[in-house]
Design a protein around this motif. Structure first.
Motif, short mmCIF file in Angstrom:
data_model
loop_
_atom_site.label_atom_id
_atom_site.label_comp_id
_atom_site.label_asym_id
_atom_site.label_seq_id
_atom_site.Cartn_x
_atom_site.Cartn_y
_atom_site.Cartn_z
N ARG A 260 0.87 -1.36 0.02
CA ARG A 260 0.05 0.07 0.05
C ARG A 260 0.98 1.15 0.07
O ARG A 260 0.58 2.45 -0.81
CB ARG A 260 -1.29 0.16 1.10
CG ARG A 260 -1.67 1.22 1.22
CD ARG A 260 -2.66 1.13 2.59
NE ARG A 260 -3.42 2.57 2.88
CZ ARG A 260 -4.37 2.89 2.28
NH1 ARG A 260 -5.16 2.28 1.29
NH2 ARG A 260 -4.88 4.24 2.67
N TYR A 293 -0.25 -4.01 -11.44
CA TYR A 293 -1.81 -3.47 -11.23
C TYR A 293 -1.79 -2.18 -11.82
O TYR A 293 -3.15 -2.08 -12.62
CB TYR A 293 -2.03 -3.22 -9.72
CG TYR A 293 -2.50 -4.56 -8.83
CD1 TYR A 293 -3.16 -5.31 -9.41
CD2 TYR A 293 -1.74 -4.69 -7.78
CE1 TYR A 293 -3.48 -6.55 -8.58
CE2 TYR A 293 -1.89 -5.62 -6.73
CZ TYR A 293 -2.87 -6.70 -7.48
OH TYR A 293 -3.30 -7.62 -6.76
N GLN A 297 -5.25 -3.40 -16.52
CA GLN A 297 -6.63 -2.90 -15.56
C GLN A 297 -7.53 -3.96 -15.50
O GLN A 297 -8.64 -4.04 -14.73
CB GLN A 297 -7.22 -2.00 -16.54
CG GLN A 297 -6.57 -0.59 -16.67
CD GLN A 297 -7.40 0.66 -17.42
OE1 GLN A 297 -8.57 0.61 -17.36
NE2 GLN A 297 -6.47 1.41 -17.88
N GLN A 299 -6.64 -6.50 -13.81
CA GLN A 299 -6.50 -7.23 -12.53
C GLN A 299 -7.12 -6.42 -11.54
O GLN A 299 -7.19 -5.03 -11.43
CB GLN A 299 -4.83 -7.10 -12.21
CG GLN A 299 -4.07 -7.90 -12.94
CD GLN A 299 -2.80 -8.21 -12.36
OE1 GLN A 299 -2.36 -8.58 -11.11
NE2 GLN A 299 -1.66 -7.87 -13.34
N HIS A 300 -7.64 -7.24 -10.26
CA HIS A 300 -8.27 -6.09 -9.37
C HIS A 300 -7.51 -6.28 -7.87
O HIS A 300 -7.33 -7.27 -7.25
CB HIS A 300 -9.54 -7.04 -8.97
CG HIS A 300 -10.34 -6.84 -10.19
ND1 HIS A 300 -11.16 -5.81 -10.85
CD2 HIS A 300 -10.76 -7.91 -10.96
CE1 HIS A 300 -11.70 -6.16 -11.91
NE2 HIS A 300 -11.59 -7.39 -12.12
N PRO A 301 -6.63 -5.02 -7.71
CA PRO A 301 -6.08 -5.03 -6.41
C PRO A 301 -6.76 -5.32 -5.14
O PRO A 301 -8.17 -5.17 -5.18
CB PRO A 301 -5.37 -3.73 -6.55
CG PRO A 301 -6.24 -3.01 -7.30
CD PRO A 301 -6.98 -3.86 -8.28
N TYR A 303 -8.53 -4.42 -1.67
CA TYR A 303 -9.36 -3.42 -1.51
C TYR A 303 -8.63 -2.28 -0.62
O TYR A 303 -8.76 -0.94 -0.87
CB TYR A 303 -10.51 -3.73 -0.45
CG TYR A 303 -11.39 -2.79 0.09
CD1 TYR A 303 -12.37 -1.95 -0.62
CD2 TYR A 303 -11.15 -2.23 1.33
CE1 TYR A 303 -12.89 -1.04 -0.31
CE2 TYR A 303 -11.92 -1.10 1.95
CZ TYR A 303 -12.95 -0.75 1.09
OH TYR A 303 -13.75 0.66 1.65
N SER A 306 -7.03 -0.42 -3.66
CA SER A 306 -7.45 -0.36 -5.13
C SER A 306 -7.85 0.91 -5.49
O SER A 306 -7.65 1.53 -6.73
CB SER A 306 -8.68 -1.29 -5.16
OG SER A 306 -9.86 -0.58 -4.13
N THR A 307 -8.42 1.87 -4.60
CA THR A 307 -8.69 3.32 -4.80
C THR A 307 -7.27 3.95 -5.17
O THR A 307 -7.37 5.00 -6.17
CB THR A 307 -9.40 3.89 -3.91
OG1 THR A 307 -8.49 3.98 -2.55
CG2 THR A 307 -10.83 3.44 -3.51
N SER A 310 -6.50 3.35 -8.88
CA SER A 310 -7.34 4.12 -9.67
C SER A 310 -6.92 5.40 -9.77
O SER A 310 -7.20 6.17 -10.80
CB SER A 310 -9.14 4.13 -9.04
OG SER A 310 -9.21 2.66 -9.16
#
Length: 374
Positions: A260, A293, A297, A299-301, A303, A306-307, A310
């Motif tokens: 993170r 990541y 796009q 791939q789903h990092p 939670y 994830s923002t 984005s």
């Protein structure tokens, strides 16, 4: 009765060409492949790559690739222009080295190669130019050229998919697929010289940090986290084509996951770059997970960040050019030092160029800096 071999046929044809040249009976039209040095042909067949890629490189030098210009020269009624950039003649040389799309692939790849702009690049000349790197470090040259051959192959694949409306590849997709194929090839090579991403990057690291081209800035980012604590530090440094420090920042921050923190520091660097007004930016981090990541796009990092991913993607649209690249930790030393400094300060610090410890680190890295790998 003699025994036929491919070698004997090759020698026969070579001798016939020499005889025709000596007697003045050769065609008035000189083919470009006749001017290709013997060293280039040898280099193609000694490439550490897939046989189909060797064949492709040979056909490029032998003017045997079905580009727009190649088909037109064979009396095929076709528009010979480049479908991507609109250049009048889509030659193999243009497709692989001159087209802006190809240049973006080369520049953004881990080779960070910038094709010359003062002349029309030729693929055979490009292969011949590797001599200088071979003389410096044969192992690095061999691996880098192998990697480059996969980029060439996937540039050709992407061109065909684009022309026949199958798929519109992005430069980063080509880089990712080519690098994966390159690493898989070396990992399974019968020669036993297995290569991993880490060892390949370590070889590149012997040539040290690579400065960005003129008109670009490069930012190196890193994050650190204290053991059994949520107190962490972020660090990033912007440098120009001369390897000079433009901006160096340390930020104390709280986060529980190291990954993170790696995402947060990239977001902070992009916000700073937008504020300062940098238009062309190369971003480097030693966190492969975050870089993957950002690139993919699909791939789903997690939670937890994830923002942030984005946000990074949205901020990316603020630049004329931006690239994201994963590098080995050994090439990310200054941003690591900045992140560690953040653990002992209370607020964000924008370090001046005259800061002794930072100046010494930048000067040391600049002494071994390479402006291009090729």
């Amino acid at each position: 009765m003699g025994v036929f071999t491919v070698k004997s046929a090759y020698n026969l044809l070579s001798n016939l060409n020499l005889e025709r040249a000596a007697t003045g009976l050769s065609s008035s039209r000189v083919h470009q492949w006749e001017l290709v040095p013997e060293l280039v042909w040898k280099r193609i067949w000694s490439l550490q790559t897939l046989p189909k890629i060797k064949s492709f490189c040979w056909r490029v030098c032998a003017e045997g690739v079905a580009t727009g210009d190649g088909l037109l020269s064979r009396q095929v009624p076709i528009d010979p222009s480049c479908r991507r950039c609109g250049a009048n003649r889509e030659t193999a040389d243009h497709l692989l080295l001159e087209c802006p799309f190809a240049k973006a692939v080369w520049l953004d790849s881990s080779l960070s190669y910038k094709p010359p702009t003062n002349q029309v690049p030729k693929f055979s000349d490009w292969l011949n130019s590797w001599d200088s790197l071979y003389r410096q470090n044969k192992k690095v040259a061999r691996e880098s050229l192998s990697h480059a051959s996969f980029l060439c192959w996937y540039l050709w694949r992407a061109r065909n998919d684009y022309v026949f409306n199958t798929k519109n590849w992005t430069p980063q997709e080509i880089i990712t697929v080519a690098e994966r194929a390159f690493l898989e090839f070396h990992a399974t090579s019968a020669s036993g010289h297995a290569t991993t991403f880490t060892s390949y990057c370590a070889s590149a690291a012997t040539i040290n940090w690579i400065s960005p081209p003129v008109g670009y800035r490069k930012v190196n980012c890193d994050a650190t986290l204290r053991n059994r604590s949520s107190k962490g530090g972020l660090g990033f440094i912007f440098r120009d084509h001369r390897s000079y420090q433009v901006k160096a920042i340390s930020i104390p921050h709280h986060f529980k996951l190291a990954v993170r923190g790696e995402a947060i520091v990239i977001r902070c660097a992009l916000i700073e770059a937008v504020a300062v007004g940098f238009a062309n930016l190369q971003v480097e981090s030693d966190c492969k997970e975050v870089i993957d990541y950002i690139h993919d796009q699909n791939q789903h990092p997690l939670y937890e960040f994830s923002t942030i991913i984005s946000d990074i993607r949205r901020l990316s649209s603020s630049f004329d050019f931006i690239s994201f690249r994963c590098i080995p930790r050994a090439m990310n030393g200054i941003s690591d030092a900045l992140a560690r400094k953040a653990l002992s300060i209370m607020c964000m610090t924008d370090w001046p160029n005259s800061t002794p410890w930072l100046h010494d680190l930048c000067e040391s890295e600049a002494l071994g800096c390479t402006h291009t790998i090729l």
